[in-house]
Design an enzyme around this catalytic site. Structure first.
Site, mmCIF file in Angstrom:
data_model
loop_
_atom_site.group_PDB
_atom_site.id
_atom_site.type_symbol
_atom_site.label_atom_id
_atom_site.label_comp_id
_atom_site.label_asym_id
_atom_site.label_seq_id
_atom_site.Cartn_x
_atom_site.Cartn_y
_atom_site.Cartn_z
ATOM 1 N N ASP A 9 0.823 -1.207 0.000
ATOM 2 C CA ASP A 9 0.000 0.000 0.000
ATOM 3 C C ASP A 9 0.860 1.261 0.000
ATOM 4 O O ASP A 9 1.941 1.296 0.590
ATOM 5 C CB ASP A 9 -0.899 -0.017 1.249
ATOM 6 C CG ASP A 9 -1.824 1.180 1.323
ATOM 7 O OD1 ASP A 9 -2.641 1.330 0.406
ATOM 8 O OD2 ASP A 9 -1.714 1.954 2.289
ATOM 9 N N GLU A 27 0.962 -0.432 -5.098
ATOM 10 C CA GLU A 27 0.022 0.664 -5.301
ATOM 11 C C GLU A 27 0.867 1.930 -5.391
ATOM 12 O O GLU A 27 1.215 2.535 -4.383
ATOM 13 C CB GLU A 27 -0.985 0.780 -4.154
ATOM 14 C CG GLU A 27 -2.080 1.793 -4.466
ATOM 15 C CD GLU A 27 -2.553 2.593 -3.264
ATOM 16 O OE1 GLU A 27 -3.569 3.282 -3.388
ATOM 17 O OE2 GLU A 27 -1.897 2.551 -2.214
#
Length: 729
Positions: A408, A461
């Site tokens: 993330d 990401e």
């Protein structure tokens, strides 16, 4: 151990400090010590005990211990080398147990050096609460990194949460260790830490394998029993996989996919029974779980975790999670975890100021705080911190057999000025904005996973144009296997949100993604981030009346499945959820009582079926020779068409999207093969809720050259629809 003047003022002062819960070397004054006359003097710190005795292995009393003038301290003597246990008389129970201060250090010095050098596997194997055998004695070894602490003690269910009772042994590198005998699985515990300035902090174990159900915050001693995996065949196939394979990911928030009869999250057993057959029936290849690492605040969706080694207790035990993964593998479904190494929250029981100093984070808030999220940033330049993060990644992959990590907020890691104005960030050693330590960490992460766990996915990401996110480390890249294509998502979703009458002026939002589509190994994400904060579900974001909204979304999803790149779809989109995603409630499953929603679900099922059956849709996902434009410039009609090629020579596929409500007849598209082409998917089919306009199943090419080919197809393009046609063999 020779005490060397055990009755001296210095030794007495040390004992008084230990008994008072102050800093000092507990092993120097507690436990067995050889006296000048060769006998053993045994000291035990047991605040609140009524009496103590020294017993042999059969429970026979060897000596009664005398209460010292120092509160909580008992002393007794035995012949030299006598083996003993303790009999402690508490107000409500008599306890017979071994003396933890008779044990030698258990962690090898070499392991401590490895942890200090940034070895994640060494940290994972040695820190936390680990079941060990001391001889034949079952025990739990507690170990924690707290380099600036003056004193660390284990407190928990096994000692009445008394911070004076079990001070730990300080080892090199700032690691503290204590072996406690006969601690049972399920016991709750924390560390009581005295900081350099004398404050007492009560902290959960950063390397705990299990935690209490939030809002409770204690760590839990996890089971020592090895899980009986049944996925050997899956694991062998994964390790051996070399050829491109379909990758279609169903993104799931486990606490809100479906709820139980009391509106509570499902446990892992129920999720296995309900989610796995559903995903299998829809044809997705993988489930991606929003973070299930333990996190205090459910409203963070898991993206502010504190327990990077523990599955959240919201769904049951760690073994329950292992059972879920095992069941996924038996069903042919991979499991990917959203994993957060970019930041952590500042909850008092967590990593923030862990030993009273900036331990896991930077001391300077210009480096150590995310102002946008009010969270703290890991200090990637500190080897013990990167070892902690690397060890977590290895724990999920090795211990839980996970098939991938989606990392993330990578962009926030890569740039020191992320979310900061001028003057609010610290340049790197070369004066630049790149976080060189984070880059080194990410390369170490992806490199170790690739070498130790072949076949495991690492997905970034990453929302910027950082070059080479998926390029090999040897070529200067970050080494991820995939990167989310945020640009494609933003451009195409914004296009689809427009009224069809206005789309012609924004046609490049559909085509621009192909300019860079093969610069990285992309995943096309329609994720949870697209259906929150008042936006509504994807269906609700489409323009027009209800019929047009459904038609738009069907056309969009089919365009996505045909577009180069692997696929990710957040739960609820597959059946057309209208509302925002709410992490505290179930998806709106009642919508499947209505035919248009069932049609949407059927379309997603058929898209995944096509992905598996048509190699041209996946073998060339990351190769320029797997794609060919046919119609890229028909902005006036909002039509685009392209060929997907199978680099291994299989049948090509033509995808055509008409993104206006106006149908087109006799629309000619050039194709690379003469002969029959079969319409294998049409989002305007009545099966999906469309108007059922199409091409009758099969078409023959005509010898009219177009788009660089000697032959072409004369097509009917349904309104607000995408069609697939595949060349016959």
């Amino acid at each position: 151990m020779a005490e060397g003047g055990g009755g001296s003022a210095v030794a007495l002062q040390d004992l008084q400090a230990i008994a008072a819960g102050l800093p000092g070397d507990a092993f120097a004054v507690l436990g067995p010590h050889v006296q000048a006359d060769g006998r053993l003097r045994v000291r035990v710190l047991a605040p609140g005990a009524e009496a103590l005795g020294l017993i042999d292995g059969r429970g026979k009393l060897l000596a009664r211990m005398q209460a010292s003038p120092i509160d909580g301290v008992f002393e007794g003597e035995l012949p030299a080398d006598a083996a003993y246990r303790l009999r402690i008389v508490w107000p409500d129970v008599v306890q017979e147990i071994e003396d933890p201060y008779a044990f030698a250090p258990q962690i090898d010095e070499s392991a401590l050096l490895q942890i200090g050098a940034g070895d994640g596997q060494a940290l994972r194997a040695n820190l936390g609460a680990r079941h060990v055998q001391v001889g034949e004695l079952p025990a739990v070894r507690f170990a924690v990194w707290a380099p600036h602490a003056q004193r660390v003690a284990v407190v928990g269910d096994f000692n009445g949460w008394e911070p004076r009772r079990h001070p730990m042994r300080q080892r090199s590198g700032g690691i503290w260790e204590l072996v406690l005998p006969r601690v049972e699985t399920g016991a709750r515990y924390k560390y009581a830490i005295i900081t350099a300035d004398g404050r007492v902090l009560l902290k959960a174990d950063p390397v705990a394998r299990q935690s209490e159900l939030p809002p409770a915050t204690a760590s839990v001693v996890a089971s020592a029993d090895a899980f009986a995996w049944t996925d050997a065949e899956w694991m062998a196939r994964r390790s051996a996989a070399a050829e491109p394979a379909p990758l279609s990911i169903y993104e799931v928030h486990a606490a809100s996919w479906r709820r139980d009869g009391h509106d509570q999250p499902l446990d892992w057993v129920s999720l296995a029974a309900q989610l796995i057959p559903y995903v299998q029936e829809l044809g997705f290849t993988h489930i991606e779980l929003l973070p299930i690492t333990e996190h205090p605040f459910g409203g963070s969706w898991g993206y502010q975790p504190l327990g990077l080694y523990a599955p959240t207790a919201r769904h049951g035990s760690p073994d329950g999670f292992a059972q879920f993964v095992d069941a996924c593998h038996r069903a042919g479904i991979g499991v990917i975890l959203d994993w957060v190494s970019a930041h952590f929250p500042d909850d008092a029981h967590g990593l923030s100021q862990f030993d009273g100093s900036a331990t896991y984070e930077h001391a300077d808030p210009r480096e150590g705080m995310h102002r946008d999220w009010n969270t703290l940033i890991y200090n990637y330049g500190r080897p013990e911190v990167t070892a902690y993060l690397l060890g977590s990644a290895m724990e999920w992959i090795a211990h839980y057999h996970l098939d991938g990590l989606r990392v993330d907020a990578v962009a926030s890691m890569l740039y020191r000025d992320y979310g900061r104005a001028e003057g609010e960030w610290v340049p790197n050693a070369h004066g630049g904005r790149e976080n060189l330590e984070a880059v080194a960490f990410l390369r170490q992460l992806t490199g170790e996973i690739a070498s130790q766990f072949p076949g495991v996915l690492t997905i970034a990401e990453e929302s910027t144009a950082w070059p080479g996110v998926t390029a090999p480390i040897s070529e200067g890249g970050l080494g991820f296997t995939h990167k989310w294509n945020m640009g494609w998502m933003h451009d195409t979703l914004h296009y689809m949100q427009r009224d069809p009458a206005a789309r012609a002026q924004h046609h490049s939002q559909l085509t621009f993604g192909l300019v860079y589509a093969f610069s990285e190994r992309f995943v096309l994400p329609l994720s949870h981030d697209e259906v929150v904060h008042g936006t509504g579900g994807l269906l609700g974001q489409m323009p027009g009346d209800d019929w047009r909204r459904f038609a738009n979304l069907r056309a969009y999803l089919a365009l996505m499945w045909a577009h180069p790149g692997d696929k990710l779809l957040f739960m609820g989109a597959e059946f057309g959820q209208w509302a925002d995603w709410n992490h505290d409630r179930s998806l709106d499953w009642h919508l499947l009582d209505h035919a248009p929603h069932r049609g949407m679900q059927q379309l997603v099922r058929d898209l995944n079926r096509a992905l598996r059956r048509v190699p041209a849709l996946y073998r060339g996902n990351h190769r320029a020779d797997g794609f060919e434009w046919s119609v890229a410039d028909d902005a006036r009609n909002s039509v685009l068409a392209f060929i997907r090629h199978d680099p291994d020579g299989g049948a090509p596929l033509l995808a055509v999207s008409n993104l206006t409500p106006q149908p087109h007849h006799d629309y000619r598209v050039g194709v690379p093969r003469a002969g029959g082409w079969r319409e294998i998917l049409n989002t305007d089919s009545a099966h999906y809720g469309g108007s059922n306009l199409g091409n009758g199943g099969r078409l023959l090419t005509e010898p009219t050259g177009m788009h660089g080919h000697a032959q072409s197809l004369r097509l009917t393009l349904p309104p607000l629809a995408t069609i697939y046609l595949q060349a016959e063999k």
